[in-house]
Design a protein around this motif. Structure first.
Motif, PDB file in Angstrom:
ATOM      1  N   GLY A  40      12.320  -0.485 -10.782  1.00 13.58           N
ATOM      2  CA  GLY A  40      11.878  -1.858 -10.555  1.00 13.58           C
ATOM      3  C   GLY A  40      11.525  -2.174  -9.117  1.00 13.58           C
ATOM      4  N   MET A  41      11.512  -1.156  -8.296  1.00 16.57           N
ATOM      5  CA  MET A  41      11.194  -1.380  -6.885  1.00 16.57           C
ATOM      6  C   MET A  41       9.966  -0.567  -6.524  1.00 16.57           C
ATOM      7  N   GLY A  42       9.354  -0.951  -5.440  1.00 11.20           N
ATOM      8  CA  GLY A  42       8.237  -0.162  -4.948  1.00 11.20           C
ATOM      9  C   GLY A  42       8.725   1.082  -4.238  1.00 11.20           C
ATOM     10  N   LEU A  43       7.836   1.732  -3.569  1.00 13.25           N
ATOM     11  CA  LEU A  43       8.193   2.930  -2.817  1.00 13.25           C
ATOM     12  C   LEU A  43       8.682   2.546  -1.431  1.00 13.25           C
TER      13      LEU A  43
ATOM     14  N   TRP B  35      -5.247  -0.007  -4.937  1.00 14.50           N
ATOM     15  CA  TRP B  35      -4.487   0.073  -6.176  1.00 14.50           C
ATOM     16  C   TRP B  35      -4.231   1.544  -6.476  1.00 14.50           C
ATOM     17  N   TYR B  36      -2.938   1.856  -6.689  1.00 13.64           N
ATOM     18  CA  TYR B  36      -2.541   3.182  -7.120  1.00 13.64           C
ATOM     19  C   TYR B  36      -2.028   3.079  -8.561  1.00 13.64           C
ATOM     20  N   TYR B  88       1.161   0.337 -12.241  1.00 16.44           N
ATOM     21  CA  TYR B  88       0.114   0.077 -11.256  1.00 16.44           C
ATOM     22  C   TYR B  88       0.733  -0.544 -10.002  1.00 16.44           C
ATOM     23  N   PHE B  89       0.382   0.018  -8.855  1.00  7.98           N
ATOM     24  CA  PHE B  89       0.907  -0.435  -7.571  1.00  7.98           C
ATOM     25  C   PHE B  89      -0.222  -0.962  -6.704  1.00  7.98           C
ATOM     26  N   ILE B  98       2.071  -0.290   2.812  1.00  5.36           N
ATOM     27  CA  ILE B  98       3.150  -1.036   2.171  1.00  5.36           C
ATOM     28  C   ILE B  98       2.786  -1.190   0.708  1.00  5.36           C
ATOM     29  N   PHE B  99       3.709  -0.801  -0.177  1.00  6.67           N
ATOM     30  CA  PHE B  99       3.479  -0.858  -1.618  1.00  6.67           C
ATOM     31  C   PHE B  99       4.168  -2.071  -2.223  1.00  6.67           C
TER      32      PHE B  99
END
Lengths: 116, 109
Positions: A40-43, B35-36, B88-89, B98-99
């Motif tokens: 649930g978190m980004g990188l 977008w990744y 999708y990031f 920053i993601f």
């Protein structure tokens, strides 16, 4: 051309054990990165390297160490594993600094680590 | 500091539905936007990017337009397929990348 490869794919550690996550890229990229991805978190960036012999801390470096003796390899070391380090770890590389001049990052498939 | 906010998932749609995944950003400079996509069991892959205001990035039927006035970079696709199921990031880059937290997309057949 394999891109970015990581080993192992999965690993279970006991608290206090140590291990090294391997990362290799064959694209002759100068820049390499280690991220962790929590549910649930980004990188979050752990460490990065701008070339052989040069490494720097990212956002969450505590509990980890890295080295960069060659352009191709960027191993991540956990010395005393803790449950808080349970996560999925991604290695990435880019030709230039990721973000600057639109440099794309190429990611490995990840290592899923569980610390019990 | 810089940040990225994207809509929380999971997002569940039927095949051939229209997709929008919202992304807004905060930045002091003029970042590039990305977008990744992360397919199950794989690492992230670059899907599309835009490097300046009003640029449109597109790939595999997905599009996103860099809107400086609304600080947004929403991802859209006119007709999704089951194979689009992934996380999708949204990401921005200034001096570093920053993601966002990622949005999980499920497409039902």
């Amino acid at each position: 051309n394999a891109g970015v490869t990581q080993t192992p794919k999965f690993r279970i550690l006991k608290i206090g054990q140590s291990m090294t996550l391997q990362c290799t890229q064959d694209m002759n990229h100068n820049y390499m990165y280690w991220y962790r991805q929590d549910p649930g978190m980004g990188l979050k960036l752990i460490y990065y390297s701008v070339g052989a012999g040069i490494t720097d801390k990212g956002e969450v470096p505590n509990g980890y160490n890295v080295s960069r003796s060659t352009t191709e390899d960027f191993p991540l070391r956990l010395e005393l594993a803790a449950p808080s380090q349970t996560s999925v770890y991604f290695c990435a590389s880019s030709y230039g600094l990721a973000g600057a001049n639109y440099n794309e990052q190429f990611f490995g498939p990840g290592t899923r680590l569980t610390v019990l | 500091g810089n940040s990225v906010t994207q809509m929380e998932g999971p997002v569940t749609l039927s095949e051939e539905a229209f997709l929008t995944i919202n992304c807004t950003y905060t930045a002091t400079g003029y970042p590039s936007l990305f977008w990744y996509v992360q397919y199950p069991g794989e690492g992230l892959q670059l899907l599309l990017k835009a490097t300046k205001a009003d640029d449109k990035g597109s790939n595999k039927g997905f599009e996103a337009t860099y809107r400086k006035e609304t600080t947004s970079f929403h991802l859209e696709k006119g007709s999704v397929q089951v194979s689009d199921s992934a996380v999708y990031f949204c990401a921005l880059s200034d001096d570093k990348i920053i993601f966002g937290k990622g949005t999980r997309l499920h497409i039902l057949p």
